[in-house]
Scaffold this motif. Sequence first.
Motif, mmCIF file in Angstrom:
data_model
loop_
_atom_site.group_PDB
_atom_site.id
_atom_site.type_symbol
_atom_site.label_atom_id
_atom_site.label_comp_id
_atom_site.label_asym_id
_atom_site.label_seq_id
_atom_site.Cartn_x
_atom_site.Cartn_y
_atom_site.Cartn_z
ATOM 1 N N LYS A 325 37.599 2.925 56.131
ATOM 2 C CA LYS A 325 38.830 2.233 55.733
ATOM 3 C C LYS A 325 40.006 2.612 56.642
ATOM 4 O O LYS A 325 41.156 2.693 56.207
ATOM 5 C CB LYS A 325 39.198 2.551 54.271
ATOM 6 C CG LYS A 325 38.070 2.355 53.275
ATOM 7 C CD LYS A 325 37.629 0.904 53.201
ATOM 8 C CE LYS A 325 36.547 0.725 52.128
ATOM 9 N NZ LYS A 325 36.031 -0.666 52.088
ATOM 10 N N LEU A 326 39.694 2.818 57.919
ATOM 11 C CA LEU A 326 40.726 3.203 58.885
ATOM 12 C C LEU A 326 40.765 2.225 60.054
ATOM 13 O O LEU A 326 41.134 2.594 61.173
ATOM 14 C CB LEU A 326 40.461 4.620 59.405
ATOM 15 C CG LEU A 326 40.659 5.752 58.393
ATOM 16 C CD1 LEU A 326 40.138 7.065 58.955
ATOM 17 C CD2 LEU A 326 42.139 5.878 58.013
ATOM 18 N N ASP A 327 40.391 0.968 59.778
ATOM 19 C CA ASP A 327 40.345 0.002 60.861
ATOM 20 C C ASP A 327 41.732 -0.461 61.313
ATOM 21 O O ASP A 327 41.845 -1.317 62.198
ATOM 22 C CB ASP A 327 39.491 -1.207 60.471
ATOM 23 C CG ASP A 327 39.893 -1.812 59.140
ATOM 24 O OD1 ASP A 327 40.627 -1.146 58.394
ATOM 25 O OD2 ASP A 327 39.477 -2.949 58.850
ATOM 26 N N ARG A 328 42.776 0.105 60.748
ATOM 27 C CA ARG A 328 44.118 -0.157 61.277
ATOM 28 C C ARG A 328 44.319 0.574 62.603
ATOM 29 O O ARG A 328 45.270 0.300 63.337
ATOM 30 C CB ARG A 328 45.189 0.271 60.268
ATOM 31 C CG ARG A 328 45.186 1.760 59.923
ATOM 32 C CD ARG A 328 46.209 2.053 58.830
ATOM 33 N NE ARG A 328 46.236 3.464 58.422
ATOM 34 C CZ ARG A 328 45.414 3.992 57.537
ATOM 35 N NH1 ARG A 328 44.470 3.222 56.972
ATOM 36 N NH2 ARG A 328 45.493 5.269 57.191
ATOM 37 N N TYR A 329 43.434 1.514 62.900
ATOM 38 C CA TYR A 329 43.470 2.232 64.173
ATOM 39 C C TYR A 329 42.330 1.731 65.064
ATOM 40 O O TYR A 329 41.384 1.093 64.593
ATOM 41 C CB TYR A 329 43.315 3.739 63.956
ATOM 42 C CG TYR A 329 44.358 4.349 63.045
ATOM 43 C CD1 TYR A 329 45.714 4.147 63.284
ATOM 44 C CD2 TYR A 329 43.980 5.114 61.948
ATOM 45 C CE1 TYR A 329 46.678 4.704 62.451
ATOM 46 C CE2 TYR A 329 44.928 5.682 61.110
ATOM 47 C CZ TYR A 329 46.274 5.467 61.363
ATOM 48 O OH TYR A 329 47.222 6.016 60.530
#
Length: 405
Positions: A325-329
């Motif tokens: 859940k860190l696909d903003r990076y």
Amino acid sequence: MAGRRNKLTAIAVEKRKSPGRMGDGGGLYLNIKNNGPKSWVYRWTPKGGKPREMGLGGYPDVSLQAARDEAQTCRQETAAGLDPKAERDRRRNLVNDEKSIGEACDLFLESMAGRWTNDKSEKQWRRTFEVTCAPIRTRPMRQADTSDVLQVLTPIWLKTPETAVRTRGRIESVFDYARSKGWRDGENPARWKGHLENMLPKRRKSDIRHHPAMPYQEVPAFIARLQGLEALAARALELLILTAARTNETLGAQWGEFDFDGALWTVPAERMKLRIEHRVPLSPAALDILRPLHDARISAFVFPGQAEGKPLSNMAMEMVLRRMKLDRYTVHGFRSSFRDWCGDETTAPREVAEAALAHKVGSDVERTYRRGDALAKRRQLMDMWADYCTGRQSENVVKIRVRKN
């Protein structure tokens, strides 16, 4: 050819019936045969050679003025030490070998075979030429101009700035290639400096997007979570972060590139973006990742994929971020995390930090005289970074003192 020119008149050329030659001056002659046909001839003497001549076409298909224009071109070529007949043949061959923009793009891609840093780069270039440039592919390369380039760039210039910049550079490369092949003349219509920079709208700083990077303060906690995953892609991502390497450098790594005794990873030039061999000092934390993988190796690749003889997919590490859940990076953004940490938390010189990222540092002259790669200083820096990321240090703030020579 130094005497008076334009001696003939259109009426005299038309009325002359008797066989022989009529001189117009400057090497141009009207040749009349016994049975009446007339043709134009250019006569010249190469420096140190014997007199030569070449036909310029029959009259009246080639008028007096057209013959004079062609003769003038021949005189200019002769004065420049060129063979006017050979030059005419060359021009005719170019016309017969006209290339469209699409054909030039395809041939350029063929010429690049074996020179790509990775498969992804080739696919991106191919997509640019086959999809983005689709509206202008049938346009003759010799007739292509700035309006064709703008037709491709204008719709994406503000919408997808990074893609637009890459597209412009790739189109410029194709036009340079076409000119070197003789498929076009003149200036490159995709040139930026002093040309397209004055035609395309200025972008606001907010339009310029970089790879989203995780703040370096969050990296230690992320590494701790990453170490709890058993996936091979997680190990690849962990190594990438600790070495500040690029995605393709990491996934394409092979065991033959590693010296465990010297704690060194040598990435060959053909796998580097700048095509320069890059030595990566391996911290104890990086070695802790590699040794178990080496003991259990089943492939020449450190991170083998499901297909035999192939490494993990380029998307493998991105998928790790998505599942966490860190696909903003982005994966590439961890290089920025490292660089920010260097600038904020260490006193490491800029050239050492940039060398760790395999960036080009200094002018061409500086690089000519500086052959070293600051390996010892980079080793100290990478050890500190790994300690910071893995929590092996006692403080959150790291200060690196580099002794001045």
